[in-house]
Write an enzyme that holds these catalytic residues in place. Sequence first.
Site, mmCIF file in Angstrom:
data_model
loop_
_atom_site.group_PDB
_atom_site.id
_atom_site.type_symbol
_atom_site.label_atom_id
_atom_site.label_comp_id
_atom_site.label_asym_id
_atom_site.label_seq_id
_atom_site.Cartn_x
_atom_site.Cartn_y
_atom_site.Cartn_z
ATOM 1 N N CYS A 162 -67.674 81.698 89.328
ATOM 2 C CA CYS A 162 -67.355 83.040 88.839
ATOM 3 C C CYS A 162 -68.513 83.655 88.066
ATOM 4 O O CYS A 162 -68.911 84.789 88.311
ATOM 5 C CB CYS A 162 -66.123 82.982 87.940
ATOM 6 S SG CYS A 162 -64.638 82.354 88.753
ATOM 7 N N ASP A 163 -69.016 82.889 87.097
ATOM 8 C CA ASP A 163 -69.957 83.455 86.133
ATOM 9 C C ASP A 163 -71.419 83.221 86.469
ATOM 10 O O ASP A 163 -72.299 83.849 85.866
ATOM 11 C CB ASP A 163 -69.660 82.882 84.741
ATOM 12 C CG ASP A 163 -68.246 83.190 84.282
ATOM 13 O OD1 ASP A 163 -67.722 84.245 84.684
ATOM 14 O OD2 ASP A 163 -67.658 82.383 83.555
ATOM 15 N N CYS A 195 -66.722 78.190 84.626
ATOM 16 C CA CYS A 195 -66.625 78.390 86.077
ATOM 17 C C CYS A 195 -67.968 78.845 86.631
ATOM 18 O O CYS A 195 -68.310 80.030 86.532
ATOM 19 C CB CYS A 195 -65.547 79.417 86.405
ATOM 20 S SG CYS A 195 -65.377 79.702 88.198
#
Length: 517
Positions: free
Chosen positions: A343-344, A340
Site C-alpha cells: 500500500c505505502d 503494508c
Amino acid sequence: MLDANIKTQLKAYLEKLQRPIELVASLDDSAKAQELRGLLVDIAELSNKVTLREDGQHTLRPSFGVAEPGQSPRIHFAGIPMGHEFTSLILALLQTGGHPPKVDQAVIDQIKALPGQFAFETFISLSCHNCPDVVQALNLMAVLNPGVTSTMIDGAMFQDLVNERRIMAVPTVFLNGAEFGQGRMTIEEIVARLDSGSAARAAEAIAAKETFDVLVVGGGPAGSAAAVYAARKGIRTGVVAERFGGQVMDTMGIENFISVKETEGPKLVAALEQHVKQYEVDVMNLQRAAKLIPGELIEIQLENGAVLKSKSVILSTGARWREMNVPGEKEYKAKGVCFCPHCDGPLFKGKRVAVIGGGNSGVEAAIDLAGIVSHVTLLEFADTLRADAVLQSKLNSLPNVTVIKSALTTEVTGDGQKVTGIRYKDRVSGDEKLVELEGIFVQIGLLPNTDWLKGTVELSERGEIIIDAKGQTSVKGVFAAGDCTTVPYKQIIIAMGAGATASLGAFDHLIRSSVPA
C-alpha cells in the site's frame, strides 16, 4: 489506452447504464494528461450513453469528473484510475448511470439523510489493495447525496500535494480540508462517523436481541466457517465483529488456498460474507467486544454498552500486526512507520527505508520495496534470517539492499512531523547505531487480539487462547478458533478448519447440555 479484451468487458458493463453520463476532463499539456485523455476517449466510444467534454475546471490536473449531463461532477479522479482503482472507475460510471449499488437499503437511507456539505479527498496509490474500498464507498456516497463530493488523488502523480499534506500512508482521507482518517474504512464505518446518533441506535438494537445458541465473536476466516457450520445445524447463530473479514482484508496475494490458484484478501472476504449471509446468521458488524462474562448463559459485553447472551460462544478475534514497542513508533505511525509495503511503498519512491524482520514477510517486503525506493536496510534481531532460501537468494542479489543481523531496534527518530531515522543496538558489539531514512516497514509477526479476555479465559504466555482438540477453552461453553489461539500455524485455511471444529464442538456441547443429568 485500453486493450481489446478490456474494451470488450467494459462495453458489456456499460450496457447496464440506465441513464446518460458525462466525463468532464480537466487536462494540461503533460504526457499523463494525454494518457488520461486516451482512456476517456476509449470509454466514451464504448457506449452511446457516455459523452466526453474537455472543459473541466478542476484545480488538480490531469483529472476528470463523472456526472449526469448538465450537472457538476461530484465524483473526481485526479490521476489515471488503473490498477486496483480500475474497479472504482467502473463502479463510478455504473452508479452515476443509475445502476443500483450492492449496499443494504438501511445504509442507503442513512447516506441520503446526512445533512451538510462533505468534500472528501482520498490519497491513494495504484498498488494499494485497501484504497479502492474507501474510494468506492465515498464515490457511492457522492452519487446518493448531493452534499457529498469525492476526489481520488493518485499520490504518485501529485507528489507536491503529498509532501504539502505530509502524507506517508494510504489511503489517507481528508474531509473539508482536515484529515478524516487513514487505512481501510467500509462505507458503514464512514457513515457511522458522520451520523452522530448511529452508535446509540445500534447499541439499542443489539441489546434487544434474543439469546443465541451460538455467538461467534470475530468475522475472519475462522469466524465465518464457525458461523456457517452452526447455521447449517439450524440453531440460532450470531456473529459480532469489529470488522468483517479481519486481517485477511489487508492481505494482498493469496496463493496457497487449496483449490483456488490465486486470489486477494478482499475478494476472499467478499466470498466469505456472501456465504455466511446465505444462512440465517445475524451479523453485527462494527462492534468490538469488551468483556466475556461466564455463566449458564454466557454474556458478551460490547464497548457501546450493549450485552449479548448466548448458550455457547466461539472466540475468533484473530490477530494484529506486532509492533516494535520502541520510543517514537506510535508518534510516527503513518508518518513514516508503516505496516503494508504494497500500500505505502509507492509513497517512498526514491527514498531510503528500513524493513524490520527477517522472516518471509520481511524479506518479501524488502524485495518489493527495492524496486521502488533508493535503498532498503533490513534489520533482523537474530543472527540469521528466517525466510525461505529462495527469498534470501533473491534478496542477496539486489544491489540496493543492506542486511543487518543481530540488530535490536531501540528508537524511531523524527523531526516532529515525519520519520528521519532508526536507532539499533548491535547485539554482538553492543554499539548503538543510527540509520538515516524516511520510512520504516514493520514485519515482525502478529499479536492475538485477546487483551479483553485476560483473567477470564486461560491464555498462553504469548496471549493466545489455550484450546483442546475440539476448540474448547478453559471456560465451559466457550470455544475458540484461528490466529487468536494456540494453534501452531497461522494460516487462512487452517483457521477455517479450526472454525469448523470449534462450531462442531459448540454444537456437541449444546446437545449434551440440553440432556438432564
